[in-house]
Scaffold this motif. Structure first.
Motif, PDB file in Angstrom:
ATOM      1  N   GLY A 352      37.600  44.302  23.558  1.00  0.00           N
ATOM      2  CA  GLY A 352      36.379  43.611  24.231  1.00  0.00           C
ATOM      3  C   GLY A 352      35.374  44.750  24.209  1.00  0.00           C
ATOM      4  O   GLY A 352      34.244  44.157  23.632  1.00  0.00           O
ATOM      5  N   ALA A 353      35.215  46.175  23.964  1.00  0.00           N
ATOM      6  CA  ALA A 353      34.303  47.070  23.702  1.00  0.00           C
ATOM      7  C   ALA A 353      33.871  46.659  22.231  1.00  0.00           C
ATOM      8  O   ALA A 353      32.699  47.058  21.967  1.00  0.00           O
ATOM      9  CB  ALA A 353      34.880  48.441  23.845  1.00  0.00           C
ATOM     10  N   LYS A 361      29.322  51.697  23.126  1.00  0.00           N
ATOM     11  CA  LYS A 361      30.189  51.967  24.227  1.00  0.00           C
ATOM     12  C   LYS A 361      31.513  52.674  23.769  1.00  0.00           C
ATOM     13  O   LYS A 361      31.785  53.525  24.362  1.00  0.00           O
ATOM     14  CB  LYS A 361      30.427  50.664  24.986  1.00  0.00           C
ATOM     15  CG  LYS A 361      29.381  50.031  25.654  1.00  0.00           C
ATOM     16  CD  LYS A 361      29.646  48.692  26.542  1.00  0.00           C
ATOM     17  CE  LYS A 361      28.638  48.259  27.372  1.00  0.00           C
ATOM     18  NZ  LYS A 361      28.952  46.908  28.322  1.00  0.00           N
ATOM     19  N   TYR A 405      39.939  50.929  28.603  1.00  0.00           N
ATOM     20  CA  TYR A 405      40.530  49.693  28.990  1.00  0.00           C
ATOM     21  C   TYR A 405      39.598  49.089  30.171  1.00  0.00           C
ATOM     22  O   TYR A 405      39.456  47.817  30.108  1.00  0.00           O
ATOM     23  CB  TYR A 405      41.774  50.091  29.726  1.00  0.00           C
ATOM     24  CG  TYR A 405      42.589  48.875  30.649  1.00  0.00           C
ATOM     25  CD1 TYR A 405      43.093  47.784  29.662  1.00  0.00           C
ATOM     26  CD2 TYR A 405      42.474  48.602  31.732  1.00  0.00           C
ATOM     27  CE1 TYR A 405      43.751  46.627  30.546  1.00  0.00           C
ATOM     28  CE2 TYR A 405      42.846  47.629  32.738  1.00  0.00           C
ATOM     29  CZ  TYR A 405      43.609  46.747  31.983  1.00  0.00           C
ATOM     30  OH  TYR A 405      43.964  45.444  32.431  1.00  0.00           O
ATOM     31  N   LEU A 406      38.929  49.972  31.155  1.00  0.00           N
ATOM     32  CA  LEU A 406      38.102  49.237  32.081  1.00  0.00           C
ATOM     33  C   LEU A 406      36.986  48.630  31.459  1.00  0.00           C
ATOM     34  O   LEU A 406      36.565  47.629  31.683  1.00  0.00           O
ATOM     35  CB  LEU A 406      37.582  50.435  33.170  1.00  0.00           C
ATOM     36  CG  LEU A 406      38.889  51.140  33.820  1.00  0.00           C
ATOM     37  CD1 LEU A 406      38.357  52.083  35.244  1.00  0.00           C
ATOM     38  CD2 LEU A 406      39.372  49.907  34.670  1.00  0.00           C
ATOM     39  N   VAL A 407      36.423  49.555  30.355  1.00  0.00           N
ATOM     40  CA  VAL A 407      35.162  49.095  29.736  1.00  0.00           C
ATOM     41  C   VAL A 407      35.152  47.718  29.058  1.00  0.00           C
ATOM     42  O   VAL A 407      34.441  46.620  28.858  1.00  0.00           O
ATOM     43  CB  VAL A 407      34.384  50.083  28.765  1.00  0.00           C
ATOM     44  CG1 VAL A 407      33.430  49.671  27.985  1.00  0.00           C
ATOM     45  CG2 VAL A 407      33.807  51.143  29.798  1.00  0.00           C
ATOM     46  N   SER A 408      36.580  47.526  28.197  1.00  0.00           N
ATOM     47  CA  SER A 408      36.743  46.460  27.381  1.00  0.00           C
ATOM     48  C   SER A 408      37.087  45.344  28.281  1.00  0.00           C
ATOM     49  O   SER A 408      36.568  44.147  28.071  1.00  0.00           O
ATOM     50  CB  SER A 408      38.279  46.754  26.557  1.00  0.00           C
ATOM     51  OG  SER A 408      37.858  47.972  25.575  1.00  0.00           O
ATOM     52  N   GLN A 409      37.810  45.383  29.213  1.00  0.00           N
ATOM     53  CA  GLN A 409      38.021  44.310  30.095  1.00  0.00           C
ATOM     54  C   GLN A 409      36.810  43.786  30.948  1.00  0.00           C
ATOM     55  O   GLN A 409      36.666  42.709  31.084  1.00  0.00           O
ATOM     56  CB  GLN A 409      39.213  44.777  31.282  1.00  0.00           C
ATOM     57  CG  GLN A 409      40.595  44.779  30.824  1.00  0.00           C
ATOM     58  CD  GLN A 409      40.936  43.865  30.407  1.00  0.00           C
ATOM     59  OE1 GLN A 409      40.902  43.088  29.018  1.00  0.00           O
ATOM     60  NE2 GLN A 409      41.656  42.758  31.258  1.00  0.00           N
ATOM     61  N   LYS A 410      36.015  44.535  31.172  1.00  0.00           N
ATOM     62  CA  LYS A 410      34.460  44.244  31.744  1.00  0.00           C
ATOM     63  C   LYS A 410      33.551  43.542  30.477  1.00  0.00           C
ATOM     64  O   LYS A 410      33.180  42.530  30.966  1.00  0.00           O
ATOM     65  CB  LYS A 410      33.903  45.291  32.253  1.00  0.00           C
ATOM     66  CG  LYS A 410      32.480  44.778  32.960  1.00  0.00           C
ATOM     67  CD  LYS A 410      31.647  46.315  33.646  1.00  0.00           C
ATOM     68  CE  LYS A 410      30.495  45.753  34.423  1.00  0.00           C
ATOM     69  NZ  LYS A 410      29.649  47.092  34.824  1.00  0.00           N
ATOM     70  N   GLU A 411      33.809  43.844  29.444  1.00  0.00           N
ATOM     71  CA  GLU A 411      33.096  43.259  28.238  1.00  0.00           C
ATOM     72  C   GLU A 411      33.529  41.989  27.825  1.00  0.00           C
ATOM     73  O   GLU A 411      32.931  40.859  27.466  1.00  0.00           O
ATOM     74  CB  GLU A 411      32.941  44.171  27.121  1.00  0.00           C
ATOM     75  CG  GLU A 411      32.141  43.695  25.721  1.00  0.00           C
ATOM     76  CD  GLU A 411      30.519  43.989  26.268  1.00  0.00           C
ATOM     77  OE1 GLU A 411      30.058  42.997  25.799  1.00  0.00           O
ATOM     78  OE2 GLU A 411      30.220  44.958  26.933  1.00  0.00           O
ATOM     79  N   ARG A 412      34.965  41.844  27.760  1.00  0.00           N
ATOM     80  CA  ARG A 412      35.781  40.647  27.420  1.00  0.00           C
ATOM     81  C   ARG A 412      37.126  40.736  27.912  1.00  0.00           C
ATOM     82  O   ARG A 412      37.956  41.289  27.510  1.00  0.00           O
ATOM     83  CB  ARG A 412      35.533  40.663  25.890  1.00  0.00           C
ATOM     84  CG  ARG A 412      36.299  39.127  25.564  1.00  0.00           C
ATOM     85  CD  ARG A 412      36.080  38.649  24.081  1.00  0.00           C
ATOM     86  NE  ARG A 412      34.536  38.551  23.698  1.00  0.00           N
ATOM     87  CZ  ARG A 412      33.524  38.329  22.817  1.00  0.00           C
ATOM     88  NH1 ARG A 412      34.514  38.019  21.722  1.00  0.00           N
ATOM     89  NH2 ARG A 412      32.523  37.895  22.791  1.00  0.00           N
ATOM     90  N   PHE A 413      37.176  39.787  29.179  1.00  0.00           N
ATOM     91  CA  PHE A 413      38.549  39.921  29.989  1.00  0.00           C
ATOM     92  C   PHE A 413      39.645  39.396  29.157  1.00  0.00           C
ATOM     93  O   PHE A 413      39.543  38.272  28.553  1.00  0.00           O
ATOM     94  CB  PHE A 413      38.572  39.278  31.324  1.00  0.00           C
ATOM     95  CG  PHE A 413      39.794  39.295  32.041  1.00  0.00           C
ATOM     96  CD1 PHE A 413      40.161  40.315  32.828  1.00  0.00           C
ATOM     97  CD2 PHE A 413      40.540  38.171  32.078  1.00  0.00           C
ATOM     98  CE1 PHE A 413      41.363  40.647  33.440  1.00  0.00           C
ATOM     99  CE2 PHE A 413      41.736  38.444  32.948  1.00  0.00           C
ATOM    100  CZ  PHE A 413      42.173  39.253  33.628  1.00  0.00           C
TER     101      PHE A 413
END
Length: 480
Positions: A352-353, A361, A405-413
């Motif tokens: 996602g990031a 990011k 993990y948190l940032v990537s999931q927020k960017e693209r779940f």
């Protein structure tokens, strides 16, 4: 046999070819271990490791994220013409980067040699820096072969370079050239590969110098320099501090253990070479998010399995391949192998990031983790030496994994089976603690085999290995 391989699905077939290239290359590198440790003193071996970590650092800066930029822009291009034009411009950037690197680093070689720990000579610095400048040129051609799914050519290029390097380095070591012999072998092999890949890339895509595009590519790839530097601090910089603290001779044990620990990444790399080049296009397909999550989860499972395998094989290989003076490396191998698995899992979960139009990011996350590691190194290494370096790296790596993990999931779940992944990871840690590191015997072999089978059984039970689907595919192929 060849027909059976040819009939395999292309992703699996290409992964097997990448695996063959890596197995061949790393097999030859493994062959170098007993030669190097017998013809180089621990002090010389430690100095060679310092030079190799210097190359790791500068290759990140010089590479400017060009391979990742190629996957991002050429991999998501709307048509073949745009795809090749993006590759041609990135190829042009790599040529410019290589020339500038050659000029600047050779001019600064005396300063760099004096700044490094371990009494590195100016000649040694010049040799490694020359090879480094050439490596920056071949980044885009090698990445283009992966993007175009030309796994066979990739095999010939990467395996051929290592074969030539080893063929030159071993006689030079025997003749008594020491560290310089290894560096000369690296330079000649890299120079040969550069000529071949430059010719192939120019023939396929040509070369372009669209400076407007250079700017947009730099916006994406530039922050990845900081990601890479952070990765260097997390993966290699501790050895510089160790060398300065305890000397290159004592650091050689830790450096050797790190080489075996990194074999975890080597085992998973065939999958990564295929998946990281394809993940952006996979996301655009039908059920793209689900497929991306499934493939990424499989990558994490493979990383954990590779960690356990190396933890079991590493101690025996050290005893077989090296003199007794290097046996101290055995105690560090399992924990460095697990660090390599954590690093790989973080890269896999960072989809996602990495999907944005910029990479600020991941750069910020990695730089924060590197800063945390650096502070921990400076506090723990003077007290606990190698174990302090390992503990500091764990603190930073686990923090990085969680935040990425948190940032990537927020960017693209992506719908990861998080609870199952955590359960398998904790089970793997228990198996790692139980892994024997004593001298090989029948009981040690059986215990190691039982631990590996336990992991495979857990992966099947949790649904990461779709046994029923595999059986169905094999049955259909047998009927054909």
């Amino acid at each position: 046999m060849i027909n059976k391989i040819a009939n395999l699905p292309k992703p699996l077939r290409d992964s097997l070819i990448y695996a063959s290239a890596l197995a061949f290359s790393k097999g030859l590198a493994l062959l170098m271990v007993p030669v190097a440790t017998n013809y180089l003193s621990p002090q010389d071996y430690g100095r060679l490791d310092v030079l190799q970590t210097l190359a790791d650092l500068l290759s990140i800066i010089i590479g400017m994220g060009l391979a990742e930029s190629l996957f991002r822009f050429a991999g998501s291009a709307a048509n073949t013409e745009e795809r090749k034009y993006a590759a041609a411009n990135l190829f042009g950037m790599s040529i410019v980067s290589g020339l500038l690197t050659l000029i600047i680093t050779q001019a600064c070689a005396p300063i760099i040699a004096n700044a490094l720990p371990g009494d590195v000579s100016i000649l040694e610095a010049r040799l490694i820096l020359f090879s480094l400048a050439l490596c920056s040129v071949v980044l885009v051609p090698l990445a283009w072969l992966r993007l175009e799914e030309k796994a066979g050519l990739y095999f010939l290029g990467s395996a051929g370079m290592v074969l030539l390097q080893v063929s030159i380095a071993i006689p030079l070591l025997i003749l008594g050239l020491g560290v310089n012999g290894v560096l000369i072998g690296t330079l000649i092999s890299t120079l040969t590969l550069s000529f071949v890949l430059i010719y192939l890339q120019f023939k396929d895509t040509g070369i372009a110098f669209d400076f407007a595009r250079f700017k947009s590519y730099s916006c994406y790839g530039g922050p990845l320099i900081f990601v890479g530097v952070a990765g260097f601090i997390l993966g290699s910089f501790d050895r510089w501090i160790l060398a300065d603290e305890v000397g290159t001779a004592a650091m050689a044990e830790y450096a050797l253990a790190a080489k075996f620990g990194l074999m975890t990444a080597v085992l998973i790399q065939p999958f990564d070479l295929w998946w990281h080049a394809r993940r952006f296009s996979c996301y655009k397909e039908v059920n793209g998010a689900e497929n991306c999550a499934r493939y990424a989860s499989l990558g994490i499972v493979l990383a954990l399995f590779s960690c356990l395998l190396i933890s079991m094989l590493g101690p025996t290989l050290v005893r077989i391949l090296t003199p007794e003076s290097y046996y101290g490396a055995i105690q560090y191998i399992p924990w460095l192998a697990l660090l390599a698995a954590i690093h790989n899992a973080t890269s896999t979960l960072a989809f996602g990031a990495m999907s944005a139009t910029h990479t600020m990011k991941p750069a910020l996350i990695d730089c924060s983790a590197a800063a945390l590691a650096l502070v921990a190194y400076l506090i723990l290494i003077p007290i606990y030496h190698a174990w302090g370096a390992i503990a500091a790296t764990y603190i930073a790596m686990l923090s990085r994994l969680f935040v990425m993990y948190l940032v990537s999931q927020k960017e693209r779940f992506l719908p990861f089976p998080l609870l199952k992944l955590m359960s398998l990871s904790l089970f793997s840690l228990c198996l790692l603690i139980l892994t024997p590191t004593t001298e090989l015997s029948l009981s040690v072999f059986l215990q190691s085999l039982l631990l590996l089978l336990s992991f495979v059984g857990a992966a099947i039970f949790l649904g990461f290995i779709p046994v029923n689907k595999i059986q169905l595919v094999l049955l259909k192929r047998q009927r054909k």
